[in-house]
Design a protein around this motif. Structure first.
Motif, PDB file in Angstrom:
ATOM      1  N   PRO A 205      25.828   6.135  74.535  1.00  0.00           N
ATOM      2  CA  PRO A 205      27.178   6.683  74.317  1.00  0.00           C
ATOM      3  C   PRO A 205      28.222   6.000  75.202  1.00  0.00           C
ATOM      4  N   HIS A 206      28.521   4.754  74.906  1.00  0.00           N
ATOM      5  CA  HIS A 206      29.462   3.988  75.733  1.00  0.00           C
ATOM      6  C   HIS A 206      30.834   4.656  75.797  1.00  0.00           C
ATOM      7  N   ALA A 207      31.229   5.282  74.714  1.00  0.00           N
ATOM      8  CA  ALA A 207      32.512   5.992  74.703  1.00  0.00           C
ATOM      9  C   ALA A 207      32.306   7.497  74.713  1.00  0.00           C
ATOM     10  N   GLY A 208      31.121   7.936  75.106  1.00  0.00           N
ATOM     11  CA  GLY A 208      30.814   9.353  75.149  1.00  0.00           C
ATOM     12  C   GLY A 208      30.202   9.843  73.853  1.00  0.00           C
ATOM     13  N   THR A 209      29.826  11.098  73.834  1.00  0.00           N
ATOM     14  CA  THR A 209      29.256  11.694  72.627  1.00  0.00           C
ATOM     15  C   THR A 209      29.658  13.163  72.534  1.00  0.00           C
ATOM     16  N   TRP A 210      29.855  13.621  71.316  1.00  0.00           N
ATOM     17  CA  TRP A 210      30.215  15.012  71.062  1.00  0.00           C
ATOM     18  C   TRP A 210      29.170  15.956  71.629  1.00  0.00           C
ATOM     19  N   MET A 211      27.888  15.572  71.580  1.00  0.00           N
ATOM     20  CA  MET A 211      26.794  16.441  72.011  1.00  0.00           C
ATOM     21  C   MET A 211      26.854  16.769  73.496  1.00  0.00           C
ATOM     22  N   TRP A 248      22.999  -1.639  69.925  1.00  0.00           N
ATOM     23  CA  TRP A 248      22.493  -1.122  68.662  1.00  0.00           C
ATOM     24  C   TRP A 248      22.995   0.309  68.462  1.00  0.00           C
ATOM     25  N   TYR A 249      23.437   0.613  67.260  1.00  0.00           N
ATOM     26  CA  TYR A 249      23.956   1.948  66.962  1.00  0.00           C
ATOM     27  C   TYR A 249      23.613   2.327  65.528  1.00  0.00           C
ATOM     28  N   SER A 250      23.695   3.627  65.234  1.00  0.00           N
ATOM     29  CA  SER A 250      23.336   4.122  63.910  1.00  0.00           C
ATOM     30  C   SER A 250      24.291   5.214  63.467  1.00  0.00           C
ATOM     31  N   ASN A 251      24.542   5.273  62.170  1.00  0.00           N
ATOM     32  CA  ASN A 251      25.381   6.347  61.626  1.00  0.00           C
ATOM     33  C   ASN A 251      24.589   7.616  61.341  1.00  0.00           C
ATOM     34  N   CYS A 252      23.285   7.621  61.666  1.00  0.00           N
ATOM     35  CA  CYS A 252      22.465   8.827  61.538  1.00  0.00           C
ATOM     36  C   CYS A 252      21.924   9.274  62.897  1.00  0.00           C
ATOM     37  N   ASP A 253      22.574   8.835  63.960  1.00  0.00           N
ATOM     38  CA  ASP A 253      22.157   9.231  65.302  1.00  0.00           C
ATOM     39  C   ASP A 253      22.492  10.701  65.520  1.00  0.00           C
ATOM     40  N   ASN A 254      21.500  11.499  65.854  1.00  0.00           N
ATOM     41  CA  ASN A 254      21.703  12.938  66.021  1.00  0.00           C
ATOM     42  C   ASN A 254      22.112  13.331  67.431  1.00  0.00           C
ATOM     43  N   MET A 255      22.184  12.368  68.348  1.00  0.00           N
ATOM     44  CA  MET A 255      22.585  12.676  69.719  1.00  0.00           C
ATOM     45  C   MET A 255      23.861  11.951  70.137  1.00  0.00           C
ATOM     46  N   VAL A 256      24.073  10.765  69.646  1.00  0.00           N
ATOM     47  CA  VAL A 256      25.251   9.974  70.007  1.00  0.00           C
ATOM     48  C   VAL A 256      26.103   9.783  68.761  1.00  0.00           C
ATOM     49  N   THR A 261      30.923   5.388  68.964  1.00  0.00           N
ATOM     50  CA  THR A 261      30.879   5.595  70.409  1.00  0.00           C
ATOM     51  C   THR A 261      29.731   4.824  71.061  1.00  0.00           C
ATOM     52  N   ALA A 262      28.791   4.333  70.264  1.00  0.00           N
ATOM     53  CA  ALA A 262      27.660   3.574  70.804  1.00  0.00           C
ATOM     54  C   ALA A 262      27.919   2.073  70.802  1.00  0.00           C
ATOM     55  N   THR A 263      29.164   1.667  70.587  1.00  0.00           N
ATOM     56  CA  THR A 263      29.519   0.250  70.604  1.00  0.00           C
ATOM     57  C   THR A 263      30.425  -0.057  71.793  1.00  0.00           C
ATOM     58  N   LEU A 264      30.522  -1.335  72.105  1.00  0.00           N
ATOM     59  CA  LEU A 264      31.391  -1.794  73.186  1.00  0.00           C
ATOM     60  C   LEU A 264      32.314  -2.886  72.665  1.00  0.00           C
ATOM     61  N   PRO A 265      33.582  -2.880  73.041  1.00  0.00           N
ATOM     62  CA  PRO A 265      34.486  -3.961  72.644  1.00  0.00           C
ATOM     63  C   PRO A 265      33.974  -5.298  73.175  1.00  0.00           C
ATOM     64  N   GLY A 266      33.943  -6.291  72.312  1.00  0.00           N
ATOM     65  CA  GLY A 266      33.523  -7.628  72.719  1.00  0.00           C
ATOM     66  C   GLY A 266      32.029  -7.839  72.770  1.00  0.00           C
ATOM     67  N   ALA A 267      31.245  -6.794  72.508  1.00  0.00           N
ATOM     68  CA  ALA A 267      29.785  -6.928  72.541  1.00  0.00           C
ATOM     69  C   ALA A 267      29.263  -7.381  71.187  1.00  0.00           C
ATOM     70  N   ASP A 268      28.009  -7.779  71.168  1.00  0.00           N
ATOM     71  CA  ASP A 268      27.304  -8.051  69.921  1.00  0.00           C
ATOM     72  C   ASP A 268      26.813  -6.706  69.395  1.00  0.00           C
ATOM     73  N   ASN A 269      27.689  -6.005  68.673  1.00  0.00           N
ATOM     74  CA  ASN A 269      27.374  -4.667  68.179  1.00  0.00           C
ATOM     75  C   ASN A 269      26.601  -4.787  66.866  1.00  0.00           C
ATOM     76  N   ARG A 270      25.415  -4.191  66.852  1.00  0.00           N
ATOM     77  CA  ARG A 270      24.527  -4.330  65.699  1.00  0.00           C
ATOM     78  C   ARG A 270      24.203  -2.963  65.105  1.00  0.00           C
ATOM     79  N   ALA A 271      24.504  -2.800  63.838  1.00  0.00           N
ATOM     80  CA  ALA A 271      24.236  -1.540  63.155  1.00  0.00           C
ATOM     81  C   ALA A 271      22.772  -1.449  62.742  1.00  0.00           C
TER      82      ALA A 271
END
Length: 297
Positions: A205-211, A248-256, A261-271
């Motif tokens: 949760p680089h930008a935090g998480t609702w949970m 790495w991030y997912s649109n079905c993540d149940n915690m983040v 929010t699981a990505t970083l600006p300028g990073a190699d963000n992979r879905a």
């Protein structure tokens, strides 16, 4: 510490199961079925509530939005992964593969950092693969389990330095969930002076998480979206030398969630869409790509 807590939980569950079986024995079968349904289904129900929250909050984020079938599959997958982790690997198998420091062979090593309420047992399949390959690795235990994120920095620092000293090469650092924030905090604290090849975060949760709003650990308010701690971390990271990130991030993540929010600006963000929170760390494409980074420039 977390292993002891989880062993106690498993023992209590077994006592409850045996007690209910003894109580319901000889009674009409619905008695037995109701008790076992409660014992086996409570965790799945909690996971279901997490996925419902993720689906509702995730609508506010960018597409692609998961289909109902994708949510259902992710929930089923996490119902399998979660008890395997919390009721077996972490409480009983965390020392199955100790840190490995073979004779230096010129190859890069790896440091693995687990997430909230975990221990090094989380990484067992990874550790098995690394040992089979003869790689140097260190997997940390973040203690105390309910402590603040900054309190874990020294543990990561010691592991990175050990692997670097053993191999003579900057290690690859891999972190799951909250562990990615610990690694970022460590990088800022070190001033970027400790050599690192790359940092790979899995569902962090680089930008935090609702949970995080429902957590009660010291780290929970730090992981809330827009928290002062996260803002300070972003500011600190802007002042240290850059390091290559793969997130790495997912649109079905149940915690983040929301997923971005699981990505970083300028990073190699992979879905890795369609995968649940724990499941993502063991998805074949994620493991394969990350292990390949050990030999990449």
């Amino acid at each position: 510490m977390i292993a002891r807590w989880q062993r106690l939980f498993v023992a209590a569950w077994c006592v409850a199961a045996l007690g209910w079986t003894a109580f319901a024995w000889g009674r009409p079968w619905p008695w037995m079925a109701a008790g076992w349904l409660l014992l086996l289904g409570s965790h799945a129900t909690v996971l279901g509530l997490e996925f419902l929250a993720a689906a509702r909050v995730g609508r506010q984020g960018p597409s692609p939005h998961p289909t109902g079938r994708q949510w259902w599959r992710a929930w089923l997958a996490e119902c399998g992964w979660s008890p395997r982790m919390w009721a077996w690997r972490q409480p009983f198998r965390s020392r199955r593969f100790p840190d490995n420091f073979p004779a230096a062979d010129g190859r890069r090593g790896m440091v693995l950092v687990h997430g909230f309420a975990g221990n090094r047992g989380f990484w067992l399949p990874w550790l098995k693969a690394l040992r089979a390959d003869g790689r140097c690795f260190a997997a940390v235990d973040l203690e105390p389990p309910l402590g603040g994120i900054d309190g874990f920095v020294a543990t990561v620092d010691a592991a990175v330095r050990r692997v670097h000293a053993a191999t003579g090469r900057p290690p690859l650092v891999v972190a799951h969930s909250m562990g990615g924030l610990v690694v970022r905090a460590w990088w800022c604290r070190s001033g970027g002076q400790v050599p690192v090849h790359r940092i790979v975060t899995l569902a962090t949760p680089h930008a935090g998480t609702w949970m995080a709003r429902i957590g009660r650990a010291a780290s929970s308010p730090e992981m809330r979206i827009g928290s002062a701690w996260l803002q300070a971390l972003d500011a600190a990271q802007a002042c240290v030398p850059p390091v290559r990130f793969t997130c790495w991030y997912s649109n079905c993540d149940n915690m983040v969630f929301p997923a971005a929010t699981a990505t970083l600006p300028g990073a190699d963000n992979r879905a890795a869409h369609g995968l649940a929170h724990v499941e993502l760390a063991f998805a074949p494409q994620v493991v394969r790509h990350t292990l390949a980074l050990l030999d990449a420039d």
